[in-house]
Scaffold this motif. Structure first.
Motif, mmCIF file in Angstrom:
data_model
loop_
_atom_site.group_PDB
_atom_site.id
_atom_site.type_symbol
_atom_site.label_atom_id
_atom_site.label_comp_id
_atom_site.label_asym_id
_atom_site.label_seq_id
_atom_site.Cartn_x
_atom_site.Cartn_y
_atom_site.Cartn_z
ATOM 1 N N MET A 118 62.468 -47.262 -50.895
ATOM 2 C CA MET A 118 63.685 -48.050 -51.067
ATOM 3 C C MET A 118 64.502 -47.637 -52.294
ATOM 4 N N LEU A 119 63.969 -46.778 -53.134
ATOM 5 C CA LEU A 119 64.614 -46.490 -54.410
ATOM 6 C C LEU A 119 66.002 -45.877 -54.250
ATOM 7 N N ASP A 120 66.181 -44.989 -53.273
ATOM 8 C CA ASP A 120 67.509 -44.410 -53.045
ATOM 9 C C ASP A 120 68.524 -45.497 -52.714
ATOM 10 N N TRP A 121 68.150 -46.397 -51.829
ATOM 11 C CA TRP A 121 69.025 -47.504 -51.435
ATOM 12 C C TRP A 121 69.339 -48.396 -52.626
ATOM 13 N N LEU A 122 68.344 -48.680 -53.442
ATOM 14 C CA LEU A 122 68.533 -49.546 -54.605
ATOM 15 C C LEU A 122 69.514 -48.930 -55.608
ATOM 16 N N CYS A 123 69.503 -47.610 -55.722
ATOM 17 C CA CYS A 123 70.413 -46.936 -56.662
ATOM 18 C C CYS A 123 71.853 -46.939 -56.177
ATOM 19 N N GLU A 124 72.074 -47.123 -54.882
ATOM 20 C CA GLU A 124 73.418 -47.056 -54.314
ATOM 21 C C GLU A 124 74.093 -48.415 -54.172
ATOM 22 N N LEU A 125 73.349 -49.500 -54.372
ATOM 23 C CA LEU A 125 73.906 -50.835 -54.186
ATOM 24 C C LEU A 125 75.016 -51.132 -55.196
ATOM 25 N N ASN A 126 76.005 -51.902 -54.779
ATOM 26 C CA ASN A 126 77.058 -52.349 -55.690
ATOM 27 C C ASN A 126 76.519 -53.389 -56.656
ATOM 28 N N GLY A 127 77.178 -53.484 -57.816
ATOM 29 C CA GLY A 127 76.817 -54.515 -58.785
ATOM 30 C C GLY A 127 76.275 -53.918 -60.060
ATOM 31 N N GLU A 128 76.807 -54.371 -61.180
ATOM 32 C CA GLU A 128 76.378 -53.873 -62.481
ATOM 33 C C GLU A 128 75.648 -54.922 -63.308
ATOM 34 N N ARG A 129 75.892 -56.189 -63.015
ATOM 35 C CA ARG A 129 75.294 -57.243 -63.834
ATOM 36 C C ARG A 129 74.425 -58.154 -62.968
ATOM 37 N N PHE A 130 74.455 -59.447 -63.184
ATOM 38 C CA PHE A 130 73.534 -60.315 -62.461
ATOM 39 C C PHE A 130 73.829 -60.368 -60.963
ATOM 40 N N GLU A 131 75.053 -60.031 -60.573
ATOM 41 C CA GLU A 131 75.379 -60.065 -59.149
ATOM 42 C C GLU A 131 74.625 -59.003 -58.361
ATOM 43 N N TYR A 132 74.105 -57.979 -59.052
ATOM 44 C CA TYR A 132 73.389 -56.898 -58.377
ATOM 45 C C TYR A 132 72.206 -57.434 -57.576
ATOM 46 N N GLU A 133 71.448 -58.354 -58.153
ATOM 47 C CA GLU A 133 70.267 -58.869 -57.466
ATOM 48 C C GLU A 133 70.644 -59.735 -56.269
ATOM 49 N N MET A 134 71.784 -60.439 -56.342
ATOM 50 C CA MET A 134 72.238 -61.180 -55.185
ATOM 51 C C MET A 134 72.768 -60.239 -54.112
ATOM 52 N N ASN A 135 73.510 -59.195 -54.511
ATOM 53 C CA ASN A 135 73.972 -58.205 -53.541
ATOM 54 C C ASN A 135 72.800 -57.586 -52.797
ATOM 55 N N MET A 136 71.718 -57.366 -53.522
ATOM 56 C CA MET A 136 70.514 -56.795 -52.914
ATOM 57 C C MET A 136 70.006 -57.678 -51.778
ATOM 58 N N LEU A 137 69.960 -58.981 -52.018
ATOM 59 C CA LEU A 137 69.487 -59.909 -50.996
ATOM 60 C C LEU A 137 70.462 -59.993 -49.831
ATOM 61 N N LEU A 138 71.758 -59.913 -50.121
ATOM 62 C CA LEU A 138 72.764 -59.975 -49.066
ATOM 63 C C LEU A 138 72.741 -58.730 -48.184
ATOM 64 N N GLU A 139 72.484 -57.568 -48.789
ATOM 65 C CA GLU A 139 72.530 -56.308 -48.049
ATOM 66 C C GLU A 139 71.204 -55.961 -47.369
ATOM 67 N N ALA A 140 70.092 -56.513 -47.852
ATOM 68 C CA ALA A 140 68.771 -56.115 -47.357
ATOM 69 C C ALA A 140 68.600 -56.283 -45.839
ATOM 70 N N PRO A 141 68.945 -57.438 -45.259
ATOM 71 C CA PRO A 141 68.747 -57.576 -43.808
ATOM 72 C C PRO A 141 69.495 -56.526 -43.000
ATOM 73 N N GLY A 142 70.749 -56.235 -43.392
ATOM 74 C CA GLY A 142 71.534 -55.234 -42.684
ATOM 75 C C GLY A 142 70.985 -53.831 -42.840
ATOM 76 N N ALA A 143 70.284 -53.584 -43.964
ATOM 77 C CA ALA A 143 69.680 -52.267 -44.199
ATOM 78 C C ALA A 143 68.314 -52.141 -43.543
ATOM 79 N N GLY A 144 67.850 -53.206 -42.925
ATOM 80 C CA GLY A 144 66.562 -53.163 -42.228
ATOM 81 C C GLY A 144 65.379 -53.531 -43.084
ATOM 82 N N TYR A 145 65.624 -54.140 -44.247
ATOM 83 C CA TYR A 145 64.539 -54.514 -45.146
ATOM 84 C C TYR A 145 64.307 -56.022 -45.097
#
Length: 343
Positions: free
Chosen positions: A162-189
């Protein structure tokens, strides 16, 4: 290969050193990567201790935010270390070594999932933490249809793939972790929660989360969708009455209004609401999302007409009231569908 512990840190205190020493005692040999997110020269001595304890230290010259610190760590791990994955923990002593170990073991057990340390929020929990977690949990469930008990936990584990995907996600501050949760289902995780202890020290005063400024960033994807929907709703609303006045035909008015508003709505959602990655990746996703979006438009259109016909024609509800009631119901359905299936 072993799991790596990644600790983003900004203006830490001795609890960072205590965490590292406790980890080394309870999980001997586990590599630890610490990211100093621009803490400044006054924290130099503390970070020297981090290096002396055998950790890899990565440093930002200025404060760039937790999301950027995590991506700096992920990028280093994928480029320089052979590992099964990474477990991220906060530097303020809220995550116990036993729970970090528990998450690492769960990543091995569930290699296709993001493993989250889920706090139960029992005992004495600071009011802002309890309120914030409750609100975010409900908004996340509304946005995705996925129920999580703890959406704000900083203790999370990821397999190496998952590391490649994690490096490409949008977000620089605390929103990054929420973006991760929002994008995960669509990415198949899938997301998998593991219960952990709830630890708050000094009423969580060491947290660098700013309740107003950072909450705006966390909730911004939902806020932008609401703004986009209100804009398209206004266009749809005006067109409906204009076309109904001109033609006197409800079906023609509904179809014409929905066609015009859908063009605006898709453009706004594609560019601003559900935007993913770079412009290139966004353009590449256009051909995939456009057919699904207009399939959804057809479904919503049929539901829109059915509800309006039932309320206005069959039950005699004034068109204005019927339109408002119909849009309120379909707004929830539309957001959930676009987040889950379209983008």
């Amino acid at each position: 290969m072993k799991m790596v512990v990644l600790i983003p840190s900004y203006e830490p205190d001795v609890r960072l050193i205590n965490l590292i020493e406790d980890l080394q005692a309870s999980i001997p040999g586990m590599p630890i990567v610490v990211v100093d997110d621009g803490s400044g020269e006054s924290y130099g001595e503390l970070f020297k201790q981090v290096v002396q304890l055998g950790c890899m230290l990565l440093t930002h010259k200025t404060n760039l935010g937790k999301g950027r610190a995590l991506k700096t760590g992920f990028n280093y791990i994928r480029s320089h270390m052979k590992t099964e994955g990474a477990v991220c923990a906060d530097s303020d002593g809220q995550h116990l070594p036993t729970d970090i170990k528990k998450i690492a073991e769960a990543v091995r057990e569930y290699p296709g999932r993001i493993v989250m340390g889920s706090r139960r929020f029992t005992g004495k929990v600071p009011l802002r933490s309890n309120f914030g977690n409750t609100l975010t949990r409900k908004m996340y469930a509304f946005s995705t249809g996925v129920k999580l008990y703890d959406t704000q936990t900083g203790l999370r584990g990821y397999p190496a793939h998952m590391l490649d995907w994690l490096c490409e996600l949008n977000g620089e501050r605390f929103e990054y972790e929420m973006n991760m949760l929002l994008e995960a289902p669509g990415a198949g995780y899938a997301l998998h929660e593991i219960p952990i202890d709830t630890v708050y020290l000094d009423e969580n005063k060491s947290s660098h989360f700013h309740p107003i400024k950072d909450s705006v960033r966390v909730y911004m994807p939902i806020v932008k969708f609401i703004a986009s929907s209100l804009s398209s709703f206004t266009i749809d609303f005006v067109l409906l009455f204009i076309l109904q006045l001109i033609s006197g035909h409800l079906l023609f008015a509904v179809v014409g209004a929905r066609l015009g508003s859908s063009i605006v709505n898709f453009s706004l959602n594609q560019k601003f609401v559900f935007r993913k990655g770079s412009r290139a990746s966004s353009s590449a996703s256009l051909t995939k999302s456009l057919p699904k979006y207009y399939a959804l438009v057809v479904i919503v259109l049929l539901l829109n007409y059915a509800f309006l016909h039932l309320l206005n024609i069959n039950l005699g509800v004034p068109l204005l009231v019927a339109k408002l009631l119909t849009e309120a119901v379909l707004f929830l359905f539309s957001y959930w569908s676009q987040r889950k299936f379209v983008y």
